[in-house]
Design an enzyme around this catalytic site. Structure first.
Site, PDB file in Angstrom:
ATOM      1  CG  LEU A  17       1.761  18.920 -28.669  1.00  0.00           C
ATOM      2  CD1 LEU A  17       2.009  19.478 -27.280  1.00  0.00           C
ATOM      3  CD2 LEU A  17       2.235  19.898 -29.731  1.00  0.00           C
ATOM      4  CB  ALA A  38      -0.381  23.034 -28.250  1.00  0.00           C
ATOM      5  CE1 TYR A  53       6.455  20.477 -32.987  1.00  0.00           C
ATOM      6  CE2 TYR A  53       4.256  19.959 -33.820  1.00  0.00           C
ATOM      7  CZ  TYR A  53       5.296  19.718 -32.942  1.00  0.00           C
ATOM      8  OH  TYR A  53       5.173  18.714 -32.015  1.00  0.00           O
TER       9      TYR A  53
END
Length: 296
Positions: free
Chosen positions: A223, A235, A269
């Site tokens: 990423l 992102a 995340y």
């Protein structure tokens, strides 16, 4: 029957990426048998140069373009304009703000994705006289690695997802200035006896794979967002698109590795629902890495 023509041997020139000015000499791309003949006056005139002639079989058909067809780096041209979505006709895309996330379709897009990864790899390193050379080599290797991964092998598959700047009326951009982010979405299978990837640290090299639906999982890697386009939600939206793509094909779990010291990435995340796999193998602790999982 295709026609046969005799033409003078063409002079080939190498083309190269402007942002990566390492020249690569290109071999001719004409797939044909070359025959050389000498002018009949050559034996009588010692100083006269040889003439080269080639016999080329001309075909009226052009082979279809393949998204994952391997193309030599020296054949890529980066001064062209980014094709519109109507021209590319992506089957799966996700719009957000001034950007669009979708799978890479052009070889130039694969290479820009590789170049963004090279820049990220060297971003926090002390620059040396060899830094640019190392980045160019890394990008070239990563480009071919991406193309290889995108060819499905033994049931595993990989998709290079990119984020491009959305088209604006009367504004055309080059491919180099269009791609601003990238990641890889891999679809894999667990090994027999595993409940998460890498659980069996000392598993034999050739072990059985769990090909059942429960053994199938997604894995996100590489990423990267261009430095000048960070803090714009690229992102998080690329990750959302990757997770959505994995879910659409029946994958129940998606994994990713994150450096323990990379707090912003860990928060990114976790905001999407990923959690740390606490029972992960000791090698991750040794490498200061978390294994994250999202159950869907």
């Amino acid at each position: 029957m295709p026609s046969i023509s005799t033409i003078l041997a063409p002079q080939f020139q190498s083309s190269f990426f402007r942002a990566c000015p390492t020249r690569h000499k290109c071999p001719p791309r004409i797939a044909a048998s070359w025959t050389m003949t000498m002018d009949s006056d050559f034996l009588n005139k010692k100083k006269k140069k040889k003439k080269k002639e080639v016999s080329v079989q001309l075909s009226s058909l052009t082979p279809p373009f393949s998204r994952v067809e391997t193309v030599r780096f020296c054949d890529l041209h980066f001064d062209g304009l980014q094709p519109s979505d109507q021209e590319l006709d992506p089957h799966d895309r996700f719009e957000f703000g001034n950007f669009v996330a979708r799978p890479a379709l052009l070889d130039q897009e694969y290479w820009i994705a590789a170049w963004l990864r090279a820049e990220s790899e060297w971003e926090n390193r002390t620059p040396t006289r060899y830094s640019d050379q190392c980045k160019r080599k890394f990008a070239d290797q990563e480009f071919h690695a991406i193309k290889k991964r995108c060819k499905e092998q033994n049931g595993d598959s990989s998709t290079c997802i990119i984020t491009v700047r959305k088209e604006r009326k009367n504004v055309k951009r080059t491919i180099v200035k269009s791609v601003v982010g990238t990641l890889d979405l891999n679809i894999r299978y667990l090994r027999l006896g595993e409940t998460f990837p890498g659980e069996l640290v000392e598993a034999p090299r050739f072990c059985n794979i769990n090909r059942s639906p429960s053994g199938r999982y997604g894995y996100i890697a590489n990423l990267v967002v261009a430095k000048s386009f960070r803090r714009k939600g690229i992102a998080s939206n690329m990750l959302y698109f990757a997770v959505k793509s994995a879910k659409s094909i029946g994958v129940a779990s998606v994994y990713a590795h994150v450096d323990r010291n990379n707090k912003p990435a860990l928060i990114l995340y976790q905001n999407l629902g990923f959690g740390v796999v606490e029972m992960a193998n000791p090698l991750l602790l040794e490498n200061q890495t978390y294994l994250l999982r999202l159950q869907m």
